[in-house]
Design an enzyme around this catalytic site. Sequence first.
Site, mmCIF file in Angstrom:
data_model
loop_
_atom_site.group_PDB
_atom_site.id
_atom_site.type_symbol
_atom_site.label_atom_id
_atom_site.label_comp_id
_atom_site.label_asym_id
_atom_site.label_seq_id
_atom_site.Cartn_x
_atom_site.Cartn_y
_atom_site.Cartn_z
ATOM 1 C CG HIS A 133 1.406 6.458 11.630
ATOM 2 N ND1 HIS A 133 2.759 6.353 11.833
ATOM 3 C CD2 HIS A 133 1.218 6.214 10.310
ATOM 4 C CE1 HIS A 133 3.362 6.067 10.703
ATOM 5 N NE2 HIS A 133 2.449 5.979 9.749
ATOM 6 C CD GLU A 134 -1.942 5.777 8.696
ATOM 7 O OE1 GLU A 134 -1.423 6.481 7.798
ATOM 8 O OE2 GLU A 134 -1.464 4.675 9.034
HETATM 9 N N1 BES Z 1 1.325 4.717 4.422
HETATM 10 C C1 BES Z 1 1.159 3.636 5.328
HETATM 11 C C2 BES Z 1 0.252 2.565 4.856
HETATM 12 C C3 BES Z 1 0.661 1.783 3.635
HETATM 13 C C4 BES Z 1 1.935 1.412 3.367
HETATM 14 C C5 BES Z 1 -0.282 1.346 2.794
HETATM 15 C C6 BES Z 1 2.241 0.672 2.235
HETATM 16 C C7 BES Z 1 0.034 0.628 1.669
HETATM 17 C C8 BES Z 1 1.286 0.290 1.377
HETATM 18 C C9 BES Z 1 0.617 4.119 6.655
HETATM 19 O O1 BES Z 1 0.891 5.434 6.978
HETATM 20 C C10 BES Z 1 1.253 3.271 7.696
HETATM 21 O O2 BES Z 1 2.413 3.413 7.905
HETATM 22 N N2 BES Z 1 0.498 2.378 8.315
HETATM 23 C C11 BES Z 1 0.987 1.412 9.257
HETATM 24 C C12 BES Z 1 0.593 1.733 10.659
HETATM 25 C C13 BES Z 1 1.465 2.745 11.311
HETATM 26 C C14 BES Z 1 0.956 3.131 12.665
HETATM 27 C C15 BES Z 1 2.895 2.308 11.418
HETATM 28 C C16 BES Z 1 0.388 0.096 8.843
HETATM 29 O O3 BES Z 1 -0.494 0.085 8.016
HETATM 30 O O4 BES Z 1 0.835 -0.931 9.368
HETATM 31 ZN ZN ZN Z 2 2.776 5.769 7.777
#
Ligand code: BES
Ligand code: ZN
Length: 848
Positions: A290-291
Amino acid sequence: MDGTTYLADYTPYPFNIDKVSLRFRLAPHATRVQAHIAMTPLSPGAALRLDGEQLRLISAAIDGVALTPSDYLITPSGMTVHPAALPEAPFTLETEVEIAPEGNTALEGLYMSNGMYCTQCEAEGFRKITYYPDRPDVMAPFRVRIEGDLPVLLSNGNPVASGPGWAEWDDPWPKPTYLFALVAGDLVAHSGSFTTASGREVALNIYVRPGDEDHCAFALGALQRSMKWDEEAYGREYDLDIFNIVAVDDFNMGAMENKGLNIFNSKLVLASPETATDTDYERIEAVIAHEYFHNWTGNRITCRDWFQLCLKEGLTVFRDQSFTADMRLGPVKRIEDVIALRARQFREDQGPLAHPPRPDHYREINNFYTATVYEKGAEVVGMLRTLVGDEGYRKALDLYFERHDGQACTIEDWIKVFEDSSGRDLGQFKRWYTDAGTPRLRVTDDYADDTYTLTFEQQTPPTPGQPHKTPRHMPIAVGLLSPNGNEVVPTTVLEMTEARQSFTFTGLSTRPVPSILRNFSAPAVLERATSAAEQAFLLAHDTDPFNRWEAARSLARQTLMDMTKGAPPAAEYLDAIGRLLADDTADPAFRALILRLPGEDEIAQALHASGTTPDPEAIHTARGALMTTLAQRHEVALSATYESMAVPGAYTPDAAPAGCRSLRLAALALLSQIDGARRAEALFASADNMTESLGALSNLITAGKAEGALAQFRSRWKDVRLVMDKWFLVQASLCPPQTAAERVTTLATDPAFEWKNPNRFRSLLGGFSANHAGFHRADGAGYRFYADWLIRLDPLNPQTAARMSTAFETWPRYDKTRQALVRTELERIAATDGLSRDLSEMTARLLG
Ligand code: BES
Ligand code: ZN
């Protein structure tokens, strides 16, 4: 007005940022940040408005000339330089501020975790680092110099120079602030490399604390697989010389896609067979993917404003789901995703927090990283693919990258790309982005003169702020089976656009059995009066694996709903499970999914949707009773399954053995109801991997026989934080509901419960809220415990406190007494002095 931000108020930033140079002089209590920002005014006479919070300004100058206090205004949220103090031609702004990472418990901006410095800037954390336009549509190339007495100093982009105590990084790709990252610490790398399709060599590093480097191999492999997959499936190559991932112990979310420097919660990086479960491995692979995928969908093409969040998140979740489906068993992955969608997103849509994938206002954007933005956002992308076909989808995505690379975009841009590449009008389809709520799809059928007619009626219940709903454009995948079990009409996508619409199938000599919403082609609730016999028929004969599972799921759900009202278990369901156990041709992972009963919250959701007030104790009792009945009825087959699914040889996290373990543990859960947890005890003693160890322990807890095992587990793992999280989680979520509140109260006094660590906090509190009957205990003890902790956490970490408050979102489902108890707690939270914007927005929305 009242600190609310509206989509309709969007205006472009009146300056272009040409280049940013940052210099960090790290110190725990007084880090100095110098910013050198080259900008060009775009709109003469505009003031220069910069975001900034909790910063101590040391100096500010324009083109080398110090600003005097009358040139600018500082408020708690930022700094404004008066137009009169600004040149009309391009100029540079230089500032220096002081910040204190050591005291930063909110874990946003620059903070410290176990002696290492790290950053989290999404969504609006950069404003706690320096004065800057902290918004995603302002993109610039960054150069960063880090000075600090630590062996590893990292930032975005490519390394350009370093020496003892300093390092410089240059990121050539213009990016918004939310993708900025800095890490400094005593870290070690587990390294590898990847050669891109065009032959570019990329250095890969996974940075962890010394001692953890032998737990990184799986994550590195997952990264390499992701890079390859994105080249093959989307034609996207990586675009820097280096890709770094850093694992940190204190992190609010799962992981973050900062350009070239992803920062991960350590639980989504570190894995060994002894410490991580099969589910952990699958999750690590998915989140790494994902990242990584964000590098194109998020970073190269980003969001114009935070209302467009699902432009990057929904699409990237869709991409990571497709990746996992390709790496493992596609249908099993789809079923898992739908289970999660219903558990989180349908639940959100059913309650006071319902909102569209693209909201049009918010107070705190962190509160909108929701199941709706993510999971429903991914479903909407999936529907687009269903509508234009696989090739049409690839064409649309190619156009998206070609047209919008380097831009900050909107949902309108995204839809337009599909319209232009397919020639279709998607005006009505766009409602999926702007409207909240889960459509209900009522289906009736008719058969006469060799013609079969399916009639659909769609209706979406009102949601906060959206009382009246209009019909959606919905792809409904349908297949028809003949009564002897043969497929007579293969999967056909019907496009529904009206409130009520009929579709006919001709040339059918007998009345067919319909298989509707195959592969869950639209995120809707299907309402159709079907007999248990018909569900059992579909479970046996449907060619669509999703709908086979769905048939079993609805049978189980209906059986459990009936049982809460005193009915005995449905014979059709019990027999169908017997046939499934005997079916060696079905994949073990698939059989495991069918064997596992719907959770208590899902039963409560279904009861509420059908107009019955759910009784948490009755649901808990019914679910236990059905498990016991299944075990008694199929003891021999379950026992044989349990034995035959033991995986010989050394543990690997691959899908096939993981599927066997999953089926084995599903059988064990049933058998433990009737064997005095004898098998679970034996497995706990012999297991050589965390999947089986934790699975056994879970069953011992449910059976009330875990005290010895819990003590043993604790003494073995007391120094491994990620495993101790599991120790808290299983107790909080699975202990007997009658005494769960007392249990978690005691656990919260355990010296290992470090409540300031988000993972640990989530294990205990999140685990407890998943203990459905325990959390919803009639005397309100569960609600009180939970609210006490939210109030305690909020001043330290508002983001996590607000996120966890969603446990209360289901309150309107329950009886008046429980509703009143929840309201009392929510009002108590809302009345707390100095409550954060995050949590006060949540309590206000929860109270409705
Ligand atoms: N961009 C997000 C992480 C994020 C969101 C950090 C809001 C801080 C504030 C990242 O790409 C993301 O979506 N992470 C998810 C996991 C993903 C596999 C759905 C997460 O951190 O839960
Ligand atoms: Zn994300």
